[in-house]
Design a protein around this motif. Structure first.
Motif, PDB file in Angstrom:
ATOM      1  N   HIS A  81       0.840  -1.197   0.000  1.00 53.32           N
ATOM      2  CA  HIS A  81       0.000   0.000   0.000  1.00 53.32           C
ATOM      3  C   HIS A  81       0.877   1.249   0.000  1.00 53.32           C
ATOM      4  CE1 HIS A  81      -3.075  -2.909   1.129  1.00 53.32           C
ATOM      5  NE2 HIS A  81      -3.995  -1.987   0.901  1.00 53.32           N
ATOM      6  N   THR A  82       0.356   2.312  -0.607  1.00 50.01           N
ATOM      7  CA  THR A  82       1.023   3.609  -0.648  1.00 50.01           C
ATOM      8  C   THR A  82       0.258   4.572   0.252  1.00 50.01           C
ATOM      9  OG1 THR A  82       1.787   3.262  -2.918  1.00 50.01           O
ATOM     10  CG2 THR A  82       1.690   5.541  -2.127  1.00 50.01           C
ATOM     11  N   TYR A  83       0.996   5.378   1.037  1.00 50.21           N
ATOM     12  CA  TYR A  83       0.361   6.295   1.983  1.00 50.21           C
ATOM     13  C   TYR A  83       0.648   7.748   1.604  1.00 50.21           C
ATOM     14  CZ  TYR A  83      -0.574   2.249   4.892  1.00 50.21           C
ATOM     15  OH  TYR A  83      -1.041   1.047   5.342  1.00 50.21           O
ATOM     16  N   PHE A  84      -0.327   8.602   1.869  1.00 47.30           N
ATOM     17  CA  PHE A  84      -0.136  10.046   1.765  1.00 47.30           C
ATOM     18  C   PHE A  84      -1.118  10.724   2.704  1.00 47.30           C
ATOM     19  CE2 PHE A  84      -3.016   8.750  -1.620  1.00 47.30           C
ATOM     20  CZ  PHE A  84      -4.038   9.697  -1.624  1.00 47.30           C
ATOM     21  N   TYR A  85      -0.857  11.995   3.016  1.00 47.42           N
ATOM     22  CA  TYR A  85      -1.677  12.774   3.945  1.00 47.42           C
ATOM     23  C   TYR A  85      -2.447  13.866   3.195  1.00 47.42           C
ATOM     24  CZ  TYR A  85       1.382  11.174   7.857  1.00 47.42           C
ATOM     25  OH  TYR A  85       2.092  10.451   8.781  1.00 47.42           O
ATOM     26  N   SER A  86      -3.472  14.397   3.875  1.00 49.05           N
ATOM     27  CA  SER A  86      -4.081  15.658   3.438  1.00 49.05           C
ATOM     28  C   SER A  86      -4.450  16.468   4.677  1.00 49.05           C
ATOM     29  CB  SER A  86      -5.325  15.422   2.563  1.00 49.05           C
ATOM     30  OG  SER A  86      -6.387  14.839   3.299  1.00 49.05           O
ATOM     31  N   ILE A  87      -4.399  17.796   4.532  1.00 47.01           N
ATOM     32  CA  ILE A  87      -4.685  18.697   5.653  1.00 47.01           C
ATOM     33  C   ILE A  87      -5.045  20.067   5.094  1.00 47.01           C
ATOM     34  CG2 ILE A  87      -2.229  19.302   5.875  1.00 47.01           C
ATOM     35  CD1 ILE A  87      -2.685  19.607   8.890  1.00 47.01           C
ATOM     36  N   ILE A 140      -1.067  16.520   0.739  1.00 49.52           N
ATOM     37  CA  ILE A 140      -1.907  17.429  -0.044  1.00 49.52           C
ATOM     38  C   ILE A 140      -2.383  18.550   0.864  1.00 49.52           C
ATOM     39  CG2 ILE A 140      -4.075  17.700  -1.295  1.00 49.52           C
ATOM     40  CD1 ILE A 140      -3.803  14.880  -2.314  1.00 49.52           C
ATOM     41  N   SER A 141      -2.004  19.780   0.534  1.00 46.92           N
ATOM     42  CA  SER A 141      -2.533  20.952   1.230  1.00 46.92           C
ATOM     43  C   SER A 141      -3.865  21.331   0.609  1.00 46.92           C
ATOM     44  CB  SER A 141      -1.574  22.139   1.110  1.00 46.92           C
ATOM     45  OG  SER A 141      -2.262  23.358   1.272  1.00 46.92           O
ATOM     46  N   LEU A 142      -4.869  21.579   1.458  1.00 46.80           N
ATOM     47  CA  LEU A 142      -6.197  21.956   0.977  1.00 46.80           C
ATOM     48  C   LEU A 142      -6.443  23.455   1.108  1.00 46.80           C
ATOM     49  CD1 LEU A 142      -8.118  18.909   2.466  1.00 46.80           C
ATOM     50  CD2 LEU A 142      -7.433  19.276   0.083  1.00 46.80           C
ATOM     51  N   GLY A 143      -5.369  24.218   1.230  1.00 46.15           N
ATOM     52  CA  GLY A 143      -5.481  25.675   1.170  1.00 46.15           C
ATOM     53  C   GLY A 143      -5.534  26.364   2.516  1.00 46.15           C
ATOM     54  N   VAL A 321     -14.648   8.827  -7.787  1.00 47.39           N
ATOM     55  CA  VAL A 321     -14.146  10.178  -7.546  1.00 47.39           C
ATOM     56  C   VAL A 321     -14.204  10.487  -6.056  1.00 47.39           C
ATOM     57  CG1 VAL A 321     -14.598  12.646  -7.901  1.00 47.39           C
ATOM     58  CG2 VAL A 321     -14.773  11.053  -9.831  1.00 47.39           C
ATOM     59  N   LEU A 322     -13.103  11.007  -5.534  1.00 42.99           N
ATOM     60  CA  LEU A 322     -13.050  11.551  -4.177  1.00 42.99           C
ATOM     61  C   LEU A 322     -12.785  13.043  -4.288  1.00 42.99           C
ATOM     62  CD1 LEU A 322     -12.798  11.544  -1.092  1.00 42.99           C
ATOM     63  CD2 LEU A 322     -10.413  10.819  -1.343  1.00 42.99           C
ATOM     64  N   TYR A 323     -13.748  13.845  -3.811  1.00 44.94           N
ATOM     65  CA  TYR A 323     -13.560  15.300  -3.767  1.00 44.94           C
ATOM     66  C   TYR A 323     -13.189  15.656  -2.333  1.00 44.94           C
ATOM     67  CZ  TYR A 323     -14.429  20.319  -4.230  1.00 44.94           C
ATOM     68  OH  TYR A 323     -14.287  21.694  -4.243  1.00 44.94           O
ATOM     69  N   MET A 324     -12.024  16.273  -2.140  1.00 43.37           N
ATOM     70  CA  MET A 324     -11.589  16.657  -0.801  1.00 43.37           C
ATOM     71  C   MET A 324     -11.366  18.169  -0.734  1.00 43.37           C
ATOM     72  SD  MET A 324      -7.603  15.347  -0.575  1.00 43.37           S
ATOM     73  CE  MET A 324      -8.010  13.616  -0.555  1.00 43.37           C
ATOM     74  N   HIS A 325     -11.710  18.741   0.427  1.00 36.24           N
ATOM     75  CA  HIS A 325     -11.668  20.204   0.561  1.00 36.24           C
ATOM     76  C   HIS A 325     -11.325  20.598   1.990  1.00 36.24           C
ATOM     77  CE1 HIS A 325     -15.419  20.633   2.927  1.00 36.24           C
ATOM     78  NE2 HIS A 325     -15.803  19.553   2.274  1.00 36.24           N
ATOM     79  N   TYR A 377      -8.841  18.950  16.176  1.00 43.48           N
ATOM     80  CA  TYR A 377      -7.930  19.321  15.101  1.00 43.48           C
ATOM     81  C   TYR A 377      -7.245  18.052  14.608  1.00 43.48           C
ATOM     82  CZ  TYR A 377      -8.605  24.096  16.740  1.00 43.48           C
ATOM     83  OH  TYR A 377      -9.167  25.289  17.098  1.00 43.48           O
ATOM     84  N   GLY A 378      -6.780  18.063  13.357  1.00 41.42           N
ATOM     85  CA  GLY A 378      -6.134  16.856  12.868  1.00 41.42           C
ATOM     86  C   GLY A 378      -5.858  16.891  11.380  1.00 41.42           C
ATOM     87  N   PHE A 379      -5.814  15.706  10.771  1.00 43.20           N
ATOM     88  CA  PHE A 379      -5.492  15.562   9.360  1.00 43.20           C
ATOM     89  C   PHE A 379      -6.045  14.229   8.894  1.00 43.20           C
ATOM     90  CE2 PHE A 379      -2.249  13.501  11.794  1.00 43.20           C
ATOM     91  CZ  PHE A 379      -1.695  12.496  11.012  1.00 43.20           C
ATOM     92  N   ALA A 380      -5.868  13.901   7.627  1.00 38.27           N
ATOM     93  CA  ALA A 380      -6.338  12.633   7.082  1.00 38.27           C
ATOM     94  C   ALA A 380      -5.158  11.846   6.532  1.00 38.27           C
ATOM     95  CB  ALA A 380      -7.370  12.858   5.990  1.00 38.27           C
TER      96      ALA A 380
END
Length: 430
Positions: A81-87, A140-143, A321-325, A377-380
């Motif tokens: 498996h490959t891992y990555f974050y988003s916040i 992935i930065s969500l802005g 499709v995954l839409y993340m924001h 607070y957190g991240f994915a």
């Protein structure tokens, strides 16, 4: 006749004591007057922290989690498996410092009472701790990377205070960040944000909108496609009277978020969705398409949401499709039961959290609200396998998995497999 008093040693000691007492009172009064605004500001920050950090809103019914996250908490990656974050909405440390020194937004500064720099640090610590075991490929930065007015120029201390110094730690230090911008970033110098890519080992912002691919870990040649969109730029393509009313409009740059830039952005999105067919697709943007968060919306936002929704549904006919924001400061999960379409909200990187709407608002544009939290607070963490993309919502205080969900990846069709095999043979031989 005027009485003449002799200054005896006792009287001189008494006068010296009173002089020191008066001087001390003056110093204390000066300190108190100087400290009072900071005390009041910190009191306001504590009130904000208490008022926004309400645990999961009472009365909301949540669907059971799709899968367990014990291995994430224990730092045990799944093989293959490959891992990555988003916040999202994380760049607050410089904003907190500005607030504490009285450089407030209402006076032209960048300080705001809802900037929780200590929470940003806690989240960064959790990201680092798990990165030592999961080895994320990117974040992935969500802005809203820099509150509350973006950056002024390349020398702005926020680059260091709110980003580089916070995330330059341990296993997280060398992980690249795929950046997109939020409305607060667009209030400042966008050119400086683009140019920071040339001098930072982790900041990656090649343009306002772009795409990249991540190979599925089974060696099949199939990919996850990630499309990084700019919500503020997309708004520029709406009717002129709506664009004129968008948030922070007077501070935006026409070159980056005006009509011409918006038209090009919409065109590139449409062409991309028509010309590619990945195994699964992520569209990342700052603003939501559906949301349970209770906050004001400008007139242009629903127009963008509706147009994007139609494009997402069309794209989901070919691939999940995954839409993340970000933008809305809560964790959220929505699923469309009639399309391969999932929405994730993840704007909980450090800015004060938002309240939820009542349960009656739990359906929007065909999607159903499955889970949410405005108490952490957190991240994915995203876990990409050959047959599924799993997402774990992680609390920053202790690295706990609050909820998890899975998006199945359909098997390759025979024609698609033949095409990929042919491509590999042409490029690399049998």
């Amino acid at each position: 006749a005027r009485e003449t008093r002799t200054l005896t040693p006792e009287r001189m000691a008494w006068l010296s004591f009173n002089t020191l007492l008066c001087a001390g009172a003056v110093v204390f009064a000066g300190w108190f007057v100087a400290a009072l605004p900071l005390q009041l500001r910190n009191s306001r920050r504590e009130q904000v922290a208490v008022s926004v950090a309400v645990k999961d809103e009472p009365g909301l019914d949540f669907a059971p989690s799709d899968l367990k996250g014990d291995h994430i908490e224990q730092g045990l990656p799944k093989p293959g498996h490959t891992y990555f974050y988003s916040i999202g909405d994380f760049g607050v440390y410089g904003c907190q410092n500005a607030f504490e020194r009285g450089d407030l937004e209402e006076n032209g500064g960048i300080g705001h009472e809802a900037c929780m720099g200590h929470e940003q640090e806690k989240v960064a610590e959790a990201m680092d701790r798990l990165a030592a075991f999961l080895h994320p490929q990117f974040v992935i930065s969500l802005g809203d990377n820099f509150y509350v007015r973006g950056v002024t120029d390349m020398k702005d201390q926020q680059f260091l205070e709110s980003f580089e110094a916070i995330y330059d730690r341990g296993a997280l230090a060398d992980v690249p960040w795929k950046i997109l911008l939020g409305d607060h970033d667009h209030r400042g110098n966008v050119t400086a944000l683009l140019l920071h890519t040339n001098r930072s080992q982790r900041w990656r912002l090649p343009s306002l909108h772009y795409r990249f691919e991540v190979p599925l870990p089974d060696g099949s040649g199939r990919n996850l496609e990630v499309v990084m969109a700019d919500s503020v730029c997309l708004e520029g393509g709406m009717e002129p009277d709506l664009v004129a009313k968008r948030r922070f409009e007077a501070e935006y740059s026409e070159a980056f978020v005006g009509v011409a830039a918006a038209q090009e952005h919409w065109r590139s999105l449409e062409e991309n969705f028509k010309s590619t067919r990945p195994a699964i697709r992520i569209i990342a943007a700052h603003r939501p398409v559906v949301s349970m968060v209770n906050r004001p919306r400008t007139a242009s936002e629903p127009q963008v949401e509706e147009r994007l929704h139609k494009m997402l549904v069309a794209a989901a006919a070919d691939s999940p499709v995954l839409y993340m924001h970000g933008h809305d400061h809560a964790m959220q999960l929505w699923k469309d039961s009639e399309a391969q379409l999932t929405y994730i909200g993840n704007g909980v990187g450090g800015m004060g959290l938002h309240q939820f709407l009542p349960q009656s608002h739990a359906r929007a544009r065909g999607a159903e609200f499955k889970w949410g939290s405005n108490g952490a607070y957190g991240f994915a963490i995203h876990e990409l396998g050959a047959d599924a993309l799993n997402t774990y919502f992680v609390a920053g205080d202790a690295g706990r998995v609050l909820y998890a969900t899975s998006i199945p990846i359909p098997s390759a069709q025979p024609a698609e497999s033949l095409c990929l095999t042919t491509q590999r043979m042409l490029c690399h031989g049998p």
